[in-house]
Design a protein around this motif. Structure first.
Motif, PDB file in Angstrom:
ATOM      1  N   LYS A  10      40.613  -9.127  -3.320  1.00  0.00           N
ATOM      2  CA  LYS A  10      40.437 -10.258  -2.141  1.00  0.00           C
ATOM      3  C   LYS A  10      40.581  -9.510  -0.580  1.00  0.00           C
ATOM      4  O   LYS A  10      41.111  -7.869  -1.023  1.00  0.00           O
ATOM      5  N   HIS A  11      39.276  -9.260   0.366  1.00  0.00           N
ATOM      6  CA  HIS A  11      39.008  -8.821   1.368  1.00  0.00           C
ATOM      7  C   HIS A  11      39.754  -9.672   2.684  1.00  0.00           C
ATOM      8  O   HIS A  11      39.029 -10.702   2.399  1.00  0.00           O
ATOM      9  N   ILE A  12      39.968  -8.962   3.401  1.00  0.00           N
ATOM     10  CA  ILE A  12      40.862  -9.394   4.321  1.00  0.00           C
ATOM     11  C   ILE A  12      40.883  -8.666   5.252  1.00  0.00           C
ATOM     12  O   ILE A  12      40.779  -6.877   5.203  1.00  0.00           O
ATOM     13  N   VAL A  13      40.279  -8.881   6.591  1.00  0.00           N
ATOM     14  CA  VAL A  13      39.817  -8.439   7.547  1.00  0.00           C
ATOM     15  C   VAL A  13      41.264  -9.061   9.008  1.00  0.00           C
ATOM     16  O   VAL A  13      40.407 -10.223   9.193  1.00  0.00           O
ATOM     17  N   LEU A  14      41.515  -8.672   9.396  1.00  0.00           N
ATOM     18  CA  LEU A  14      41.425  -8.851  10.938  1.00  0.00           C
ATOM     19  C   LEU A  14      40.793  -8.444  12.396  1.00  0.00           C
ATOM     20  O   LEU A  14      40.772  -7.052  12.707  1.00  0.00           O
ATOM     21  N   PHE A  15      40.702  -9.297  12.951  1.00  0.00           N
ATOM     22  CA  PHE A  15      40.459  -8.563  14.496  1.00  0.00           C
ATOM     23  C   PHE A  15      41.127  -8.674  15.805  1.00  0.00           C
ATOM     24  O   PHE A  15      41.232  -9.394  15.813  1.00  0.00           O
ATOM     25  N   LYS A  16      41.253  -7.606  16.593  1.00  0.00           N
ATOM     26  CA  LYS A  16      41.342  -8.102  18.112  1.00  0.00           C
ATOM     27  C   LYS A  16      40.421  -7.753  18.728  1.00  0.00           C
ATOM     28  O   LYS A  16      39.930  -7.097  19.106  1.00  0.00           O
ATOM     29  N   LEU A  17      40.710  -8.874  19.861  1.00  0.00           N
ATOM     30  CA  LEU A  17      39.386  -8.618  20.721  1.00  0.00           C
ATOM     31  C   LEU A  17      39.576  -7.512  22.385  1.00  0.00           C
ATOM     32  O   LEU A  17      40.907  -7.609  22.366  1.00  0.00           O
ATOM     33  N   ASP A  65      31.091  -5.745  -5.165  1.00  0.00           N
ATOM     34  CA  ASP A  65      30.745  -6.873  -4.778  1.00  0.00           C
ATOM     35  C   ASP A  65      30.703  -7.346  -3.557  1.00  0.00           C
ATOM     36  O   ASP A  65      29.939  -7.469  -2.407  1.00  0.00           O
ATOM     37  N   VAL A  66      32.227  -6.166  -2.068  1.00  0.00           N
ATOM     38  CA  VAL A  66      32.455  -5.978  -1.773  1.00  0.00           C
ATOM     39  C   VAL A  66      31.534  -5.308  -0.648  1.00  0.00           C
ATOM     40  O   VAL A  66      31.222  -5.740   0.523  1.00  0.00           O
ATOM     41  N   ARG A  67      30.965  -4.093  -1.529  1.00  0.00           N
ATOM     42  CA  ARG A  67      30.651  -2.827  -0.892  1.00  0.00           C
ATOM     43  C   ARG A  67      28.995  -3.409  -0.884  1.00  0.00           C
ATOM     44  O   ARG A  67      28.735  -3.382   1.225  1.00  0.00           O
ATOM     45  N   GLN A  68      28.830  -4.227  -1.168  1.00  0.00           N
ATOM     46  CA  GLN A  68      27.200  -4.958  -1.169  1.00  0.00           C
ATOM     47  C   GLN A  68      26.942  -5.603  -0.059  1.00  0.00           C
ATOM     48  O   GLN A  68      25.869  -6.201   0.736  1.00  0.00           O
ATOM     49  N   TYR A  69      27.984  -6.643  -0.034  1.00  0.00           N
ATOM     50  CA  TYR A  69      28.443  -8.028   1.199  1.00  0.00           C
ATOM     51  C   TYR A  69      28.658  -7.036   2.388  1.00  0.00           C
ATOM     52  O   TYR A  69      27.936  -7.692   3.611  1.00  0.00           O
ATOM     53  N   ALA A  70      29.233  -5.877   2.578  1.00  0.00           N
ATOM     54  CA  ALA A  70      29.127  -5.137   4.067  1.00  0.00           C
ATOM     55  C   ALA A  70      28.365  -4.670   4.493  1.00  0.00           C
ATOM     56  O   ALA A  70      27.943  -4.188   6.167  1.00  0.00           O
ATOM     57  N   CYS A 104      41.861  -4.024   7.927  1.00  0.00           N
ATOM     58  CA  CYS A 104      40.799  -4.270   6.729  1.00  0.00           C
ATOM     59  C   CYS A 104      41.852  -4.031   5.214  1.00  0.00           C
ATOM     60  O   CYS A 104      42.239  -2.706   5.763  1.00  0.00           O
ATOM     61  N   VAL A 105      41.939  -4.981   4.839  1.00  0.00           N
ATOM     62  CA  VAL A 105      42.232  -4.801   3.245  1.00  0.00           C
ATOM     63  C   VAL A 105      41.394  -5.250   1.939  1.00  0.00           C
ATOM     64  O   VAL A 105      41.267  -6.286   1.939  1.00  0.00           O
ATOM     65  N   ALA A 163      41.323 -14.415  11.991  1.00  0.00           N
ATOM     66  CA  ALA A 163      41.452 -13.520   9.979  1.00  0.00           C
ATOM     67  C   ALA A 163      40.837 -13.625   9.681  1.00  0.00           C
ATOM     68  O   ALA A 163      39.723 -15.416  10.041  1.00  0.00           O
ATOM     69  N   LEU A 164      39.846 -12.865   8.440  1.00  0.00           N
ATOM     70  CA  LEU A 164      38.876 -13.655   7.969  1.00  0.00           C
ATOM     71  C   LEU A 164      39.437 -13.197   6.448  1.00  0.00           C
ATOM     72  O   LEU A 164      40.178 -11.698   5.990  1.00  0.00           O
ATOM     73  N   TYR A 165      39.238 -13.794   5.675  1.00  0.00           N
ATOM     74  CA  TYR A 165      39.553 -14.093   4.346  1.00  0.00           C
ATOM     75  C   TYR A 165      38.511 -14.143   3.650  1.00  0.00           C
ATOM     76  O   TYR A 165      38.368 -15.300   3.515  1.00  0.00           O
ATOM     77  N   SER A 166      38.479 -13.489   1.976  1.00  0.00           N
ATOM     78  CA  SER A 166      37.429 -13.547   1.751  1.00  0.00           C
ATOM     79  C   SER A 166      37.651 -12.998  -0.018  1.00  0.00           C
ATOM     80  O   SER A 166      38.640 -12.472  -0.233  1.00  0.00           O
ATOM     81  N   GLU A 167      37.440 -13.813  -1.075  1.00  0.00           N
ATOM     82  CA  GLU A 167      37.024 -13.067  -1.640  1.00  0.00           C
ATOM     83  C   GLU A 167      36.029 -12.541  -3.068  1.00  0.00           C
ATOM     84  O   GLU A 167      35.324 -13.790  -2.815  1.00  0.00           O
ATOM     85  N   PHE A 168      35.792 -12.213  -3.657  1.00  0.00           N
ATOM     86  CA  PHE A 168      34.647 -11.176  -4.689  1.00  0.00           C
ATOM     87  C   PHE A 168      34.820 -10.550  -6.157  1.00  0.00           C
ATOM     88  O   PHE A 168      36.503 -10.589  -6.083  1.00  0.00           O
ATOM     89  N   ASP A 169      34.156 -10.771  -6.630  1.00  0.00           N
ATOM     90  CA  ASP A 169      34.758 -10.177  -8.045  1.00  0.00           C
ATOM     91  C   ASP A 169      35.277  -8.485  -8.319  1.00  0.00           C
ATOM     92  O   ASP A 169      35.763  -8.562  -9.075  1.00  0.00           O
TER      93      ASP A 169
END
Length: 99
Positions: free
Chosen positions: A3-10, A68-73, A94-95, A58-64
């Protein structure tokens, strides 16, 4: 599964209109990525409705796998989506964790 969770502050000094436009453009671009990046298992973007909170997106995503997370990045379509926040983003947290 990862699980890949990212928060953004503007930025506080960005106009409300600029922040809102960037947030919606980012959400649309990120949520369109599964059609372009087949190893995304799930992805969603939440736009904070509580102005008393620090984080705006908040961005929430799932990878195997973490690979895969690194390739997505570094995927060009993901990088392009991230650039939509460039003018208004102050910080990112990010976590990545495995189940």
């Amino acid at each position: 599964m990862v699980k890949h969770i990212v928060l953004f502050k503007l930025k506080d000094d960005a106009s409300a209109d600029a922040k809102l436009a960037a947030m919606h453009a980012f959400k649309d671009a990120i949520e369109a990525l599964p059609a372009k990046i087949p190893f995304i298992r799930k992805i969603e973007v939440g736009l904070n409705i509580n102005p008393a909170e620090t984080w705006s997106i908040a961005l929430y995503s799932e990878f195997d796998t973490l690979d895969d997370v690194r390739q997505y990045a570094v995927h060009p379509d993901h990088v392009a989506a991230g650039k939509l926040l460039a003018e208004v983003k102050e910080s990112r947290a990010c976590v990545d964790y495995e189940l």
